[in-house]
Scaffold this motif. Sequence first.
Motif, PDB file in Angstrom:
ATOM      1  N   LYS A 128      74.883  90.697  -4.756  1.00 18.68           N
ATOM      2  CA  LYS A 128      73.775  90.428  -3.958  1.00 18.68           C
ATOM      3  C   LYS A 128      72.526  91.070  -4.346  1.00 18.68           C
ATOM      4  O   LYS A 128      71.342  90.601  -4.265  1.00 18.68           O
ATOM      5  CB  LYS A 128      74.000  90.429  -2.489  1.00 18.68           C
ATOM      6  CG  LYS A 128      75.323  89.750  -2.075  1.00 18.68           C
ATOM      7  CD  LYS A 128      75.039  88.084  -1.848  1.00 18.68           C
ATOM      8  CE  LYS A 128      76.100  87.649  -1.252  1.00 18.68           C
ATOM      9  NZ  LYS A 128      76.954  86.714  -1.820  1.00 18.68           N
ATOM     10  N   ILE A 129      72.400  92.437  -4.507  1.00 15.63           N
ATOM     11  CA  ILE A 129      71.316  93.220  -4.787  1.00 15.63           C
ATOM     12  C   ILE A 129      71.032  93.425  -6.317  1.00 15.63           C
ATOM     13  O   ILE A 129      69.835  93.526  -6.581  1.00 15.63           O
ATOM     14  CB  ILE A 129      71.516  94.302  -4.164  1.00 15.63           C
ATOM     15  CG1 ILE A 129      72.505  95.196  -4.451  1.00 15.63           C
ATOM     16  CG2 ILE A 129      71.389  94.201  -2.497  1.00 15.63           C
ATOM     17  CD1 ILE A 129      72.632  96.920  -3.917  1.00 15.63           C
ATOM     18  N   ILE A 130      72.062  93.476  -7.187  1.00 17.34           N
ATOM     19  CA  ILE A 130      71.822  93.595  -8.517  1.00 17.34           C
ATOM     20  C   ILE A 130      70.880  92.683  -9.148  1.00 17.34           C
ATOM     21  O   ILE A 130      69.803  93.289  -9.827  1.00 17.34           O
ATOM     22  CB  ILE A 130      73.156  93.571  -9.386  1.00 17.34           C
ATOM     23  CG1 ILE A 130      73.903  95.115  -9.093  1.00 17.34           C
ATOM     24  CG2 ILE A 130      72.785  93.563 -10.811  1.00 17.34           C
ATOM     25  CD1 ILE A 130      75.309  95.211  -9.811  1.00 17.34           C
ATOM     26  N   PRO A 131      70.827  91.407  -9.050  1.00 19.88           N
ATOM     27  CA  PRO A 131      69.674  90.487  -9.391  1.00 19.88           C
ATOM     28  C   PRO A 131      68.464  90.762  -8.894  1.00 19.88           C
ATOM     29  O   PRO A 131      67.334  90.933  -9.846  1.00 19.88           O
ATOM     30  CB  PRO A 131      70.056  89.107  -9.235  1.00 19.88           C
ATOM     31  CG  PRO A 131      71.742  89.378  -8.755  1.00 19.88           C
ATOM     32  CD  PRO A 131      71.824  90.594  -8.214  1.00 19.88           C
ATOM     33  N   LEU A 132      68.388  91.365  -7.654  1.00 17.30           N
ATOM     34  CA  LEU A 132      67.112  91.736  -7.231  1.00 17.30           C
ATOM     35  C   LEU A 132      66.597  92.767  -7.915  1.00 17.30           C
ATOM     36  O   LEU A 132      65.554  92.896  -8.443  1.00 17.30           O
ATOM     37  CB  LEU A 132      67.205  91.727  -5.664  1.00 17.30           C
ATOM     38  CG  LEU A 132      65.763  92.594  -4.964  1.00 17.30           C
ATOM     39  CD1 LEU A 132      64.770  91.393  -4.973  1.00 17.30           C
ATOM     40  CD2 LEU A 132      66.118  92.912  -3.538  1.00 17.30           C
ATOM     41  N   ILE A 133      67.367  93.900  -8.037  1.00 20.23           N
ATOM     42  CA  ILE A 133      67.054  95.184  -8.755  1.00 20.23           C
ATOM     43  C   ILE A 133      66.631  94.854 -10.111  1.00 20.23           C
ATOM     44  O   ILE A 133      65.549  95.477 -10.586  1.00 20.23           O
ATOM     45  CB  ILE A 133      68.124  96.172  -8.393  1.00 20.23           C
ATOM     46  CG1 ILE A 133      68.058  96.598  -7.148  1.00 20.23           C
ATOM     47  CG2 ILE A 133      67.658  97.439  -9.329  1.00 20.23           C
ATOM     48  CD1 ILE A 133      69.368  97.783  -6.536  1.00 20.23           C
ATOM     49  N   LYS A 134      67.320  94.282 -10.720  1.00 23.55           N
ATOM     50  CA  LYS A 134      67.091  93.826 -12.073  1.00 23.55           C
ATOM     51  C   LYS A 134      65.718  93.090 -12.315  1.00 23.55           C
ATOM     52  O   LYS A 134      64.996  93.358 -13.286  1.00 23.55           O
ATOM     53  CB  LYS A 134      68.374  92.849 -12.906  1.00 23.55           C
ATOM     54  CG  LYS A 134      69.449  93.580 -13.093  1.00 23.55           C
ATOM     55  CD  LYS A 134      70.540  92.586 -13.732  1.00 23.55           C
ATOM     56  CE  LYS A 134      70.011  92.341 -15.241  1.00 23.55           C
ATOM     57  NZ  LYS A 134      71.542  91.687 -15.856  1.00 23.55           N
ATOM     58  N   ASN A 135      65.254  92.231 -11.555  1.00 23.54           N
ATOM     59  CA  ASN A 135      64.026  91.862 -11.586  1.00 23.54           C
ATOM     60  C   ASN A 135      62.967  92.701 -11.684  1.00 23.54           C
ATOM     61  O   ASN A 135      61.856  92.553 -12.169  1.00 23.54           O
ATOM     62  CB  ASN A 135      63.726  90.677 -10.235  1.00 23.54           C
ATOM     63  CG  ASN A 135      64.444  89.260 -10.613  1.00 23.54           C
ATOM     64  OD1 ASN A 135      64.957  89.095 -11.889  1.00 23.54           O
ATOM     65  ND2 ASN A 135      65.050  88.466  -9.602  1.00 23.54           N
ATOM     66  N   TYR A 136      63.124  93.689 -10.386  1.00 27.56           N
ATOM     67  CA  TYR A 136      62.131  94.712 -10.482  1.00 27.56           C
ATOM     68  C   TYR A 136      62.171  95.594 -11.557  1.00 27.56           C
ATOM     69  O   TYR A 136      61.020  95.897 -12.287  1.00 27.56           O
ATOM     70  CB  TYR A 136      62.273  95.447  -9.311  1.00 27.56           C
ATOM     71  CG  TYR A 136      61.967  94.976  -7.873  1.00 27.56           C
ATOM     72  CD1 TYR A 136      60.425  95.253  -7.658  1.00 27.56           C
ATOM     73  CD2 TYR A 136      62.717  94.538  -6.815  1.00 27.56           C
ATOM     74  CE1 TYR A 136      59.894  94.621  -6.478  1.00 27.56           C
ATOM     75  CE2 TYR A 136      62.072  94.018  -5.844  1.00 27.56           C
ATOM     76  CZ  TYR A 136      60.634  93.956  -5.498  1.00 27.56           C
ATOM     77  OH  TYR A 136      60.206  93.432  -4.416  1.00 27.56           O
ATOM     78  N   LEU A 137      63.294  95.823 -12.043  1.00 26.71           N
ATOM     79  CA  LEU A 137      63.437  96.753 -13.456  1.00 26.71           C
ATOM     80  C   LEU A 137      62.769  95.976 -14.731  1.00 26.71           C
ATOM     81  O   LEU A 137      62.028  96.672 -15.585  1.00 26.71           O
ATOM     82  CB  LEU A 137      64.774  97.064 -13.821  1.00 26.71           C
ATOM     83  CG  LEU A 137      65.524  98.133 -13.057  1.00 26.71           C
ATOM     84  CD1 LEU A 137      66.876  97.756 -13.119  1.00 26.71           C
ATOM     85  CD2 LEU A 137      64.960  99.356 -12.866  1.00 26.71           C
ATOM     86  N   LYS A 138      62.812  94.865 -14.457  1.00 27.62           N
ATOM     87  CA  LYS A 138      62.202  94.096 -15.736  1.00 27.62           C
ATOM     88  C   LYS A 138      60.783  93.679 -15.651  1.00 27.62           C
ATOM     89  O   LYS A 138      60.035  93.933 -16.668  1.00 27.62           O
ATOM     90  CB  LYS A 138      62.647  92.336 -15.679  1.00 27.62           C
ATOM     91  CG  LYS A 138      63.971  92.361 -16.401  1.00 27.62           C
ATOM     92  CD  LYS A 138      64.625  90.887 -16.405  1.00 27.62           C
ATOM     93  CE  LYS A 138      66.000  90.761 -16.674  1.00 27.62           C
ATOM     94  NZ  LYS A 138      66.464  89.394 -16.731  1.00 27.62           N
ATOM     95  N   ALA A 139      60.166  93.950 -14.445  1.00 22.60           N
ATOM     96  CA  ALA A 139      58.640  94.067 -14.279  1.00 22.60           C
ATOM     97  C   ALA A 139      58.265  95.468 -14.255  1.00 22.60           C
ATOM     98  O   ALA A 139      56.917  95.698 -14.036  1.00 22.60           O
ATOM     99  CB  ALA A 139      58.499  93.629 -12.675  1.00 22.60           C
ATOM    100  N   GLY A 140      59.070  96.409 -14.711  1.00 20.82           N
ATOM    101  CA  GLY A 140      58.375  97.722 -14.888  1.00 20.82           C
ATOM    102  C   GLY A 140      58.656  98.951 -13.858  1.00 20.82           C
ATOM    103  O   GLY A 140      58.097  99.805 -13.868  1.00 20.82           O
TER     104      GLY A 140
END
Length: 173
Positions: A128-140
């Motif tokens: 549930k949280i990995i996709p959210l964290i990945k989006n932030y990581l992709k945004a820098g």
Amino acid sequence: PTTMIFEDNENYENIENNQVSTSYTKVINGLIYYTQYGNYYKLPNQDGGNIICTIHYAGCGPTTSAMIIASYIDKSITPEKIVDYFAKNGYYAGCSGTSIYDNKTVIEAFGVKTSADVMSFSLEESDKIIPLIKNYLKAGWKFFALANFKENGGGHFFWIVDIDDNGNIWAYD
């Protein structure tokens, strides 16, 4: 886990080819890594007990903060200097560890831009949280994370630097 995100700004100093002052330091992918272990700098014993506290015992917060600050702002910053900064500025760093809010304040004081809020996930499944964290990581953004292991406290701070396509979390711990 409870996380604080901070901006991975390419304007921060690149220190990959510079030497860092402590023997337990490594530069991995251009970022400073400190091990919490092997580092026996004494923390103040503010708990009233006879335990000799060390960064090894309860210093994951200052160690993680030092890695972030040394990687992006000032390569001379070590966990010991962060513990000293905590003490000089009235933040608790002792046998019970440190708080995410004090670490956030210290990281910001050294010039790292952080999110306005601390994100908290209470017993959420990783899918549930990995996709959210990945989006932030992709945004820098990067994550200063706290994983709680016990209901009444007892956690560990670490720095999430990537999540790969298989959902593996890459962290400086």
